[in-house]
Design an enzyme around this catalytic site. Structure first.
Site, PDB file in Angstrom:
ATOM      1  N   ASP A 177      -1.640   2.835   6.091  1.00  0.00           N
ATOM      2  CA  ASP A 177      -1.043   2.565   4.976  1.00  0.00           C
ATOM      3  C   ASP A 177      -1.818   1.682   4.045  1.00  0.00           C
ATOM      4  OD1 ASP A 177       1.437   3.599   3.460  1.00  0.00           O
ATOM      5  OD2 ASP A 177       2.062   1.744   3.479  1.00  0.00           O
TER       6      ASP A 177
ATOM      7  N   GLU B  61      -5.393   5.453   4.028  1.00  0.00           N
ATOM      8  CA  GLU B  61      -5.266   5.697   2.580  1.00  0.00           C
ATOM      9  C   GLU B  61      -5.819   4.722   1.660  1.00  0.00           C
ATOM     10  OE1 GLU B  61      -1.316   5.895  -0.384  1.00  0.00           O
ATOM     11  OE2 GLU B  61      -1.293   4.264   1.193  1.00  0.00           O
TER      12      GLU B  61
ATOM     13  N   GLU C  84      -6.553  -7.029   0.949  1.00  0.00           N
ATOM     14  CA  GLU C  84      -6.807  -7.976  -0.288  1.00  0.00           C
ATOM     15  C   GLU C  84      -6.471  -9.336   0.132  1.00  0.00           C
ATOM     16  OE1 GLU C  84      -4.299  -6.928  -3.253  1.00  0.00           O
ATOM     17  OE2 GLU C  84      -2.513  -7.643  -2.409  1.00  0.00           O
TER      18      GLU C  84
HETATM   19  C1  GLC Z   1       1.725   4.055   0.711  1.00  0.00           C
HETATM   20  C2  GLC Z   1       2.741   5.339   0.966  1.00  0.00           C
HETATM   21  C3  GLC Z   1       3.768   5.326   0.065  1.00  0.00           C
HETATM   22  C4  GLC Z   1       4.718   4.015   0.355  1.00  0.00           C
HETATM   23  C5  GLC Z   1       3.806   2.907  -0.127  1.00  0.00           C
HETATM   24  C6  GLC Z   1       4.198   1.497   0.462  1.00  0.00           C
HETATM   25  O1  GLC Z   1       1.220   4.281  -0.687  1.00  0.00           O
HETATM   26  O2  GLC Z   1       1.960   6.643   0.959  1.00  0.00           O
HETATM   27  O3  GLC Z   1       4.704   6.259   0.230  1.00  0.00           O
HETATM   28  O4  GLC Z   1       5.595   4.082  -0.983  1.00  0.00           O
HETATM   29  O5  GLC Z   1       2.536   3.015   0.783  1.00  0.00           O
HETATM   30  O6  GLC Z   1       4.213   1.456   1.717  1.00  0.00           O
END
Ligand code: GLC
Length: 560
Positions: free
Chosen positions: A205, A249, A212
């Site tokens: 995630d 991500e 950072e």
């Molecule tokens: C990522 C997830 C999202 C979540 C965020 C904080 O962007 O995809 O759903 O709210 O992280 O954990």
């Protein structure tokens, strides 16, 4: 031995499927999905052709951010079952050949996590330095706040601590201080724990935020190099399980995203979601023009051989359009979400695909045909295979996280909701209610979206060129058509898609070498198109149609 022959890089030709246990299948009638329910539904995923399940967070949570605010990293949210249920599910999945990865949410914890509770209680707490504190608010740039609907700053003063703490997301999600070696050790321990229980890796995630250094210079020993930390994580993963993956991500422009794969051997993240191409696809759909996708594919940096892009159309978050220009974003808003009620954070749409496309099956199928054929590994979000819609009565991103619609009836196969959490998630009305859209109705219907997606996945799995091949985008003069080609070990595929609502004929000129004499339509094998000796080929594409071809030489009919 070549990894192409061993399946070592299993994720190159995988099909990922993201689901949330709590909304997938309820086995005990309490209105909340659970691991036992998910285990009961694995055959659906096998039938669809999925090879990897990505579990959204299933850990105990304060539930302010739908599970992305964790209070204990080492067990299962009791509403979803027990650790024993998790192990049983893993066993059932593995015995069907399915791999499982899970969300690794370690940029932050929940503010209710005992680590944060201890940290805020006293400056001498051993956990104080697990978070990022300042006497005055730390540095902040415009755009730093990820959820501008609810937060105005990334620094909030904790009254008990008497200091400000960093939180890139909601204030109830304090950022962990990865400059602290004890935090880095703990993150490794969490990974090791779940890998021991059988996970094949993690969807990491919010990677750029995790790395950072905002506000954390001067942490215990300081974080030497953010990318060194990613290399360390990957090396740790490799030591525990050689073929496990990190799927990151990283929603950044291509120029910045490339660094997250690491060096030419790919020593950081194994896979990255391709956010720019996804966003370009929506711009292309809005304009009926393949140009934006073409440009994105051409701009996409070359990834190391032992790494991969993950391709997706929708996920559990808003459809973010943040990489488009302001004018482009407005074009997509106008086409697919003109109503302000569906726009969120000024950058995205809280919608699923079918309602955005007005329920037009031709366009919906075009997207999945495209997605399975674009270079990379496709990732589906649960319910996409049957064309579920969103429920705009629900707040923000929850609109796209409604329960899986297994069959007709008020709850679509979910047991009677006794849980207030689900009661506040009523199902969308026609034409997307479980009466209209459900698994039971589509499974045996050869014309259903489910059958279409299953067929595309089957073909994708039969064509390793798609995962492994060298990709080129072909020149021609039909603006609405995207034609790309994938070549691998002497085999070639030609993938053709038309984003316009009129039939088009594309004239292509293939290189003379290697010589090809004809191509066969992989979804209608009786159809073969001749390729002239000078490489000329004409392909007709129906309105919003997609055709996949294999290029052949002479009379050979192998690999048909
Ligand atoms: C990522 C997830 C999202 C979540 C965020 C904080 O962007 O995809 O759903 O709210 O992280 O954990």
């Amino acid at each position: 031995m070549r990894s192409t022959q061993t399946g070592d890089l299993w994720w190159k030709t995988a099909v990922f499927y993201c689901l949330d246990v709590q909304t997938f299948c309820d086995s005990n009638g309490d209105g909340v999905g659970d691991f036992a329910g998910l285990a009961d539904r694995l055959d659906h995923l096998v039938e669809l052709g999925v090879t990897v399940i990505w579990l959204m967070p299933f850990y105990p949570t304060a539930d302010v951010d739908d599970g992305y605010d964790i209070t204990d990293y080492y067990t299962v949210d009791p509403r979803l079952g027990t650790l024993g249920d998790f192990v049983e599910f893993m066993r059932s999945a593995n015995s069907r050949g399915l791999r499982v990865i899970a969300d690794l949410v370690v940029n932050h914890t929940s503010a209710k996590h005992p680590w944060f509770q201890s940290a805020r209680s006293a400056a001498e707490s051993p956990y104080r330095d697990w978070y990022v504190w300042r006497d005055e608010p730390g540095p902040e740039k415009p755009g730093d706040v990820v959820f501008p609907d609810r937060e105005t700053s990334i620094w909030t003063k904790d009254r008990k601590a008497g200091q400000y703490y960093l939180h890139r997301f909601y204030r109830s999600q304090p950022d962990l201080n990865v400059a602290n070696p004890a935090v880095r050790d703990e993150i490794a321990r969490v990974m090791g724990f779940w890998m021991r229980l059988g996970l094949s890796g993690f969807r990491v995630d919010a990677v750029p935020f995790l790395l950072e250094t905002t506000g954390i210079e001067g942490g215990a020993e300081g974080l030497p190099q953010p990318h060194q930390y990613l290399r360390d994580l990957r090396a740790f993963l490799g030591r525990r399980s050689g073929d496990a993956i990190l799927l990151g991500e990283v929603n950044l422009p291509f120029e910045q995203a490339r660094a997250f794969f690491g060096d030419e051997d790919g020593d950081e993240l194994t896979m990255l979601f391709d956010f720019p191409t996804m966003q370009a696809m929506y711009l292309g759909l809005a304009r009926s023009d393949a140009g934006p996708i073409r440009s994105a594919l051409l701009a996409r940096p070359h990834n190391p051989a032992d790494s991969q892009w993950a391709v997706f159309a929708r996920n559990h978050d808003e459809l973010t359009l943040d990489k488009l220009s302001g004018a482009e974003r407005q074009e997509v808003f106008a086409a697919f979400g003109p109503d302000e009620g569906v726009q969120v954070y000024g950058r995205g749409l809280r919608r699923r695909l079918p309602p955005m496309l007005g329920g037009d099956q031709r366009r919906i199928r075009l997207v999945y045909s495209l997605m399975m054929s674009l270079p990379g590994t496709p990732t589906l979000f649960y319910g996409e295979e049957i064309g579920m819609g969103e429920n705009l009565d629900l707040p923000s991103r929850m609109a796209v996280r409604t329960p899986m619609q297994w069959r007709s009836g008020k709850l679509g196969g979910f047991s009677t909701a006794a849980d207030p959490d689900l009661l506040c998630r009523p199902f969308p009305g026609p034409p997307y209610s479980p009466d209209e859209i459900n698994v039971v109705a589509q499974r045996h219907d050869p014309d259903s979206l489910f059958s279409f997606v299953r067929e595309r996945i089957r073909c994708y799995r039969e064509c390793p060129e798609l995962g492994w091949g060298a990709v080129s985008v072909l020149e021609h003069d039909v603006p609405s058509a995207l034609v790309h080609r994938s070549d691998w070990l002497g085999r070639s595929l030609l993938l053709c898609h038309n984003l316009a609502d009129t039939e088009v004929t594309v004239r292509l000129s293939l290189p003379a070498e290697p010589p090809r004499t004809r191509c066969v339509d992989l979804f209608d094998r009786a159809v073969q198109l001749p390729i002239s000796p000078d490489g000329a080929l004409e392909v007709t594409l129906p309105a919003y149609g997609g055709r996949w071809f294999r290029l052949l030489t002479g009379e050979s009919s192998d690999l048909l």
